[in-house]
Design a protein around this motif. Structure first.
Motif, PDB file in Angstrom:
ATOM      1  N   UNK A 155     -17.408  -0.829 119.449  1.00 56.05           N
ATOM      2  CA  UNK A 155     -16.716   0.164 120.271  1.00 56.05           C
ATOM      3  C   UNK A 155     -15.192   0.131 120.128  1.00 56.05           C
ATOM      4  N   UNK A 156     -14.691  -0.421 119.023  1.00 54.02           N
ATOM      5  CA  UNK A 156     -13.243  -0.456 118.805  1.00 54.02           C
ATOM      6  C   UNK A 156     -12.712   0.950 118.535  1.00 54.02           C
ATOM      7  N   UNK A 157     -11.553   1.258 119.132  1.00 55.04           N
ATOM      8  CA  UNK A 157     -10.924   2.546 118.928  1.00 55.04           C
ATOM      9  C   UNK A 157      -9.597   2.382 118.189  1.00 55.04           C
ATOM     10  N   UNK A 158      -9.027   3.509 117.797  1.00 49.36           N
ATOM     11  CA  UNK A 158      -7.729   3.505 117.125  1.00 49.36           C
ATOM     12  C   UNK A 158      -6.666   2.872 118.014  1.00 49.36           C
ATOM     13  N   UNK A 159      -6.722   3.153 119.314  1.00 50.64           N
ATOM     14  CA  UNK A 159      -5.754   2.569 120.248  1.00 50.64           C
ATOM     15  C   UNK A 159      -5.868   1.049 120.267  1.00 50.64           C
ATOM     16  N   UNK A 160      -7.079   0.507 120.273  1.00 45.21           N
ATOM     17  CA  UNK A 160      -7.273  -0.947 120.267  1.00 45.21           C
ATOM     18  C   UNK A 160      -6.622  -1.579 119.037  1.00 45.21           C
ATOM     19  N   UNK A 161      -6.829  -0.944 117.877  1.00 44.37           N
ATOM     20  CA  UNK A 161      -6.284  -1.492 116.637  1.00 44.37           C
ATOM     21  C   UNK A 161      -4.761  -1.462 116.636  1.00 44.37           C
ATOM     22  N   UNK A 162      -4.173  -0.386 117.140  1.00 44.69           N
ATOM     23  CA  UNK A 162      -2.717  -0.268 117.138  1.00 44.69           C
ATOM     24  C   UNK A 162      -2.075  -1.234 118.138  1.00 44.69           C
ATOM     25  N   UNK A 163      -2.741  -1.508 119.232  1.00 48.53           N
ATOM     26  CA  UNK A 163      -2.250  -2.514 120.181  1.00 48.53           C
ATOM     27  C   UNK A 163      -2.257  -3.886 119.504  1.00 48.53           C
ATOM     28  N   UNK A 164      -3.295  -4.169 118.721  1.00 50.43           N
ATOM     29  CA  UNK A 164      -3.420  -5.461 118.056  1.00 50.43           C
ATOM     30  C   UNK A 164      -2.297  -5.711 117.055  1.00 50.43           C
ATOM     31  N   UNK A 165      -1.753  -4.649 116.448  1.00 49.66           N
ATOM     32  CA  UNK A 165      -0.688  -4.824 115.459  1.00 49.66           C
ATOM     33  C   UNK A 165       0.689  -4.480 116.021  1.00 49.66           C
ATOM     34  N   UNK A 166       0.785  -4.263 117.324  1.00 48.43           N
ATOM     35  CA  UNK A 166       2.090  -4.060 117.947  1.00 48.43           C
ATOM     36  C   UNK A 166       2.642  -2.651 117.853  1.00 48.43           C
ATOM     37  N   UNK A 167       1.811  -1.672 117.493  1.00 44.07           N
ATOM     38  CA  UNK A 167       2.262  -0.288 117.478  1.00 44.07           C
ATOM     39  C   UNK A 167       2.988   0.115 116.207  1.00 44.07           C
TER      40      UNK A 167
END
Length: 214
Positions: free
Chosen positions: A145-157
């Motif tokens: 259930x990972x979303x694009x927002x989750x991934x971008x938070x993980x890399x600091x935007x």
């Protein structure tokens, strides 16, 4: 009345303006359906495949001395009591448990083996990679259930000079063996909070973020 030549010039100018607006508004390519910021119902992901550097617990019922806590080596193998250099990468925990069971059956009767993944990195095919104009490009393990927002938070935007609305998501299609490129709107998602710009990710997705040219 304007001349025919003037009308043609106006029409050409309009087409040029539309083309520039399209370039400024986002990258080309098909669109993915939006995902909710908070999932209404969580569901399981694809069955997990063990990757290099994963940490595993091997449990052998009634024979604890044959179990172990191990880290998968970079070469994709593990070593446990009575078993040397067992291939682990590319297998599910159930597949690895079955292979260990087969090996241990040479020494004990009807071994019952369980494999638990304690810390995971995942294979490359299960990682989501974010490259380009982000604060810290990275390869992160995919979660259900990972979303694009989750991934971008993980890399600091996004970085200061990112052209977020021209970003692209590249996804491999297992059925066709090809890949599809999707347009994504990271600037709208992260800077404007546009929920429609949030999309669901899949294992192996690659997100490419270009820098602005002006």
């Amino acid at each position: 009345m304007p001349s025919i030549r003037s009308s043609r010039l106006l029409a050409s100018s309009a087409v040029a303006c539309l083309a520039l607006a399209g370039c400024a508004g986002g990258g080309g390519g098909p669109q993915l359906p939006p995902a909710a910021f908070v999932a209404m119902q969580e569901g399981p992901g694809e069955e997990y495949v063990i990757g290099p550097l994963d940490e595993l617990t091997i449990f052998v019922w009634r024979n604890p001395e044959l179990g172990a806590q191990v880290q998968v080596r970079p070469d994709g193998r593990i070593t446990t009591p009575l078993i040397t250099d067992m291939p682990a990468v590319g297998k599910t925990p159930k597949m690895l448990a079955d292979d260990i069971t087969l090996q241990l059956s040479q020494y004990i009767q009807e071994p019952l083996v369980s494999v638990i993944v304690n810390k995971f990195a995942g294979t490359f095919s299960q990682q989501v990679r974010i490259v380009g104009a982000t604060t810290k490009p990275a390869s992160i393990p995919y979660r259900a259930n990972m979303t694009l927002l989750d991934a971008m938070i993980a890399v600091g935007g996004l970085s200061e000079f990112a052209a977020g609305n021209r970003a692209r998501l590249i996804r491999f299609d297992k059925q066709t063996g090809g890949q599809t490129e999707y347009a994504i709107r990271l600037a709208d998602l992260l800077r404007k909070g546009d929920s429609k710009a949030n999309v669901m990710l899949m294992p192996g997705d690659v997100i490419i973020i270009p820098e602005s040219t002006f």
